[in-house]
Design a protein around this motif. Structure first.
Motif, PDB file in Angstrom:
ATOM      1  N   PRO A   1     -18.941 -13.031  -1.585  1.00  0.00           N
ATOM      2  CA  PRO A   1     -20.031 -13.873  -1.727  1.00  0.00           C
ATOM      3  C   PRO A   1     -21.270 -13.196  -2.246  1.00  0.00           C
ATOM      4  O   PRO A   1     -22.153 -13.233  -3.005  1.00  0.00           O
ATOM      5  N   LEU A   2     -21.599 -11.803  -1.144  1.00  0.00           N
ATOM      6  CA  LEU A   2     -22.791 -10.891  -1.557  1.00  0.00           C
ATOM      7  C   LEU A   2     -21.978  -9.979  -1.937  1.00  0.00           C
ATOM      8  O   LEU A   2     -21.414  -9.099  -1.218  1.00  0.00           O
TER       9      LEU A   2
ATOM     10  N   LEU B   1     -30.531 -12.320  16.845  1.00  0.00           N
ATOM     11  CA  LEU B   1     -29.827 -13.063  16.243  1.00  0.00           C
ATOM     12  C   LEU B   1     -28.266 -13.356  16.684  1.00  0.00           C
ATOM     13  O   LEU B   1     -27.849 -14.267  16.567  1.00  0.00           O
TER      14      LEU B   1
ATOM     15  N   SER C   1     -24.526 -17.496   1.158  1.00  0.00           N
ATOM     16  CA  SER C   1     -23.471 -16.694   1.291  1.00  0.00           C
ATOM     17  C   SER C   1     -22.137 -17.613   1.873  1.00  0.00           C
ATOM     18  O   SER C   1     -21.224 -17.421   1.257  1.00  0.00           O
ATOM     19  N   THR C   2     -22.327 -18.460   2.889  1.00  0.00           N
ATOM     20  CA  THR C   2     -21.350 -19.240   3.463  1.00  0.00           C
ATOM     21  C   THR C   2     -20.999 -20.297   2.233  1.00  0.00           C
ATOM     22  O   THR C   2     -19.708 -20.896   2.095  1.00  0.00           O
TER      23      THR C   2
ATOM     24  N   CYS D   1     -22.101  -8.271   8.997  1.00  0.00           N
ATOM     25  CA  CYS D   1     -22.687  -9.434   9.237  1.00  0.00           C
ATOM     26  C   CYS D   1     -22.760 -10.098  10.632  1.00  0.00           C
ATOM     27  O   CYS D   1     -21.795 -10.447  11.076  1.00  0.00           O
TER      28      CYS D   1
ATOM     29  N   PHE E   1     -24.993  -4.020  -1.683  1.00  0.00           N
ATOM     30  CA  PHE E   1     -26.107  -3.898  -0.685  1.00  0.00           C
ATOM     31  C   PHE E   1     -26.407  -2.205  -0.889  1.00  0.00           C
ATOM     32  O   PHE E   1     -25.407  -1.492  -0.812  1.00  0.00           O
TER      33      PHE E   1
ATOM     34  N   ALA F   1     -33.459  -6.920  10.809  1.00  0.00           N
ATOM     35  CA  ALA F   1     -32.327  -6.364  11.283  1.00  0.00           C
ATOM     36  C   ALA F   1     -31.641  -5.902  10.008  1.00  0.00           C
ATOM     37  O   ALA F   1     -31.526  -4.548   9.742  1.00  0.00           O
TER      38      ALA F   1
ATOM     39  N   ALA G   1     -18.646 -18.936  -0.272  1.00  0.00           N
ATOM     40  CA  ALA G   1     -17.390 -18.804   0.354  1.00  0.00           C
ATOM     41  C   ALA G   1     -16.715 -19.894   0.206  1.00  0.00           C
ATOM     42  O   ALA G   1     -15.547 -19.996  -0.100  1.00  0.00           O
TER      43      ALA G   1
ATOM     44  N   MET H   1     -27.561 -24.607   8.967  1.00  0.00           N
ATOM     45  CA  MET H   1     -28.448 -23.747   9.422  1.00  0.00           C
ATOM     46  C   MET H   1     -29.781 -24.459   9.914  1.00  0.00           C
ATOM     47  O   MET H   1     -30.529 -23.985  10.717  1.00  0.00           O
TER      48      MET H   1
ATOM     49  N   ALA I   1     -33.687 -14.507   8.051  1.00  0.00           N
ATOM     50  CA  ALA I   1     -32.334 -13.960   8.231  1.00  0.00           C
ATOM     51  C   ALA I   1     -31.310 -15.041   8.524  1.00  0.00           C
ATOM     52  O   ALA I   1     -30.164 -15.028   7.809  1.00  0.00           O
TER      53      ALA I   1
ATOM     54  N   ALA J   1     -20.008 -18.009  10.046  1.00  0.00           N
ATOM     55  CA  ALA J   1     -19.609 -18.278   8.578  1.00  0.00           C
ATOM     56  C   ALA J   1     -17.827 -18.407   8.452  1.00  0.00           C
ATOM     57  O   ALA J   1     -17.645 -19.530   7.791  1.00  0.00           O
TER      58      ALA J   1
ATOM     59  N   ILE K   1     -22.951  -0.921  11.892  1.00  0.00           N
ATOM     60  CA  ILE K   1     -24.016  -1.709  12.612  1.00  0.00           C
ATOM     61  C   ILE K   1     -24.791  -2.929  11.842  1.00  0.00           C
ATOM     62  O   ILE K   1     -25.216  -3.730  12.553  1.00  0.00           O
ATOM     63  N   HIS K   2     -24.719  -2.571  10.346  1.00  0.00           N
ATOM     64  CA  HIS K   2     -25.083  -3.936   9.941  1.00  0.00           C
ATOM     65  C   HIS K   2     -24.182  -5.096   9.573  1.00  0.00           C
ATOM     66  O   HIS K   2     -24.586  -5.859   8.673  1.00  0.00           O
TER      67      HIS K   2
END
Ligand code: HEM
Length: 387
Positions: free
Chosen positions: A276-277, A96, A234-235, A341, A280, A81, A238, A143, A226, A347, A338-339
């Protein structure tokens, strides 16, 4: 009028110093008009202006993800993705969303709460590291359970995720992190091919054999990564950032304990403040005029979400934690377009539940030693006394 030469900034995403001193660079780029050319790592445009970053993230036709969203690339196959454009992206996204999207996430509340309680119970002597021992463990446990991944691989996946995140390949023991992750994924796929279990992992493995639209082996691996890797650090970051702030700001802890319905506001403000990220990339599909410069077809653009989230044009007190200052539709911590999260609802739930359960298990929480930050967005050790 277009400037004769574009503003430049020496910004290298891999510079170790950048792990702690990135915020000054964002200010520099914004002062130069929001977009500046960095000659590092083959050259790219760095964007720290909120409106421009959002505009680019929304424009998936002219700013593509399939050429990779990392500068420099980290040597792994394209992430499911995240590093695909339409039409493949649409199919990936559906898979996803079925696992973590807005319809599913609320039903995961009890599972997340169960893991949070179990971790808090490990602090039975009244002390707990709310970083490594709580925030980082919680997102990994969640996860693994969500996917149905074998629990004995947790420590190793944690190590590999970290290595890939920080470009530390090879591993300290000399093995190649991407290669070892591939072996683990092959093992996971083989186990569910031999014996499907009705979990998400089995479902994705089955999609690889779908007669009409089969996923390639790389896509099956990418889908697992992913969630497993994308949803962990990431989570965790945070959660850790918010907890570090709450335990060092008694008035905030009092406010949130008295008004737990405001915890979601604190979650949004934490992801804005400590994004956190942090960044990109995109690649321009054609020449595009942007904030006074021209981005040529094939050039890369780095969206500095962490910089956009401290843009004074968008946030009245960008460098302060102010409850209610940011809402999910104002900051760019989860990206845009569209990307944006796909794991956002999960999260948000995880960070909120981590705080709620900590409050439910205690009357007060305070650090008994220094908090250790391993980057400007990662308080890894938060040693706390729980009362
Ligand atoms: C606070 C935690 C999180 C933050 C800050 C975060 C941040 C982001 C951002 C900024 C993007 C957009 C990337 C881009 O613009 O190219 C993204 C995409 C993505 N995130 Fe998250 N994420 C978080 C949690 C999660 C979780 C829990 C999962 C999975 C369970 C997840 C999985 C993904 C995936 C698969 C994508 C790619 C989506 C697509 O390309 O359509 N993330 N995330």
């Amino acid at each position: 009028m277009l400037p004769t030469s574009p503003p430049t900034v020496r910004f290298d995403p891999l510079d170790q110093d950048m792990r702690f001193h990135d915020f000054g660079v964002y200010d520099e780029i914004r002062a130069a008009g929001g977009v500046a050319w960095s000659p590092e790592r083959g050259g790219f445009w760095a964007v720290a202006d909120h409106a421009l970053a959002r505009q680019i993230a929304s424009d998936h036709g002219r700013f593509r993800s399939a050429a990779g969203v990392r500068i420099p690339p980290n040597g792994t196959p394209p992430t499911f993705a995240l590093e695909y454009d339409r039409p493949e992206h649409t199919g990936h996204r559906k898979i996803l969303t079925a696992a973590v999207g807005p319809r599913v996430a609320p039903g995961l509340d009890a599972m997340v709460r169960g893991h949070a309680r179990a971790l808090l119970a490990t602090g039975a002597d009244g002390r707990l590291d709310l970083g490594a021992g709580y925030a980082f463990r919680l997102s990994l446990d969640v996860m693994f359970e969500l996917i149905g991944a074998p629990g004995h691989l947790k420590d190793e996946v944690e190590l590999l995720a970290e290595a890939l995140f920080l470009y530390r390949t090879p591993l300290p023991d000399g093995r190649d992190a991407a290669g070892r992750l591939r072996e683990i994924l092959q093992e996971m796929v083989a186990s569910r091919t031999a014996e499907p279990r009705g979990d998400w992992l089995s479902e994705v493995v089955a999609r690889g054999r779908d007669t009409e639209h089969p996923l390639s082996e790389q896509e099956v691996h990418g889908a697992i990564v992913a969630l497993l890797v994308g949803g962990h650090h990431s989570t965790a970051r945070a959660t850790a950032c918010l907890l570090a702030h709450v335990v060092t700001h008694p008035e905030l802890q009092e406010t949130l304990r008295a008004a737990p319905e405001r915890i979601p506001e604190a979650v949004e403000e934490a992801v804005r403040m400590w994004t956190p990220l942090r960044w990109f990339a995109r690649t321009a599909a054609e020449d595009v005029g942007l904030g006074g410069v021209t981005v040529r077809a094939g050039e890369r653009v780095l969206l500095l979400y962490a910089g956009a989230n401290r843009d004074p044009q968008r946030f009245a007190e960008p460098d302060e934690f102010v409850l209610g200052q940011s809402q999910p539709n104002t900051h760019l911590a989860f990206g845009w377009g569209i990307h944006r999260c796909v794991g956002m609802p999960l999260a948000q739930l995880e960070v909120r539940v981590a705080v709620e359960e900590l409050f439910a298990a205690t009357e007060w929480v305070a650090p008994y030693d220094d908090i250790t930050w391993t980057s400007s967005t990662e308080p890894r050790r938060i040693p706390c006394a729980l009362r």
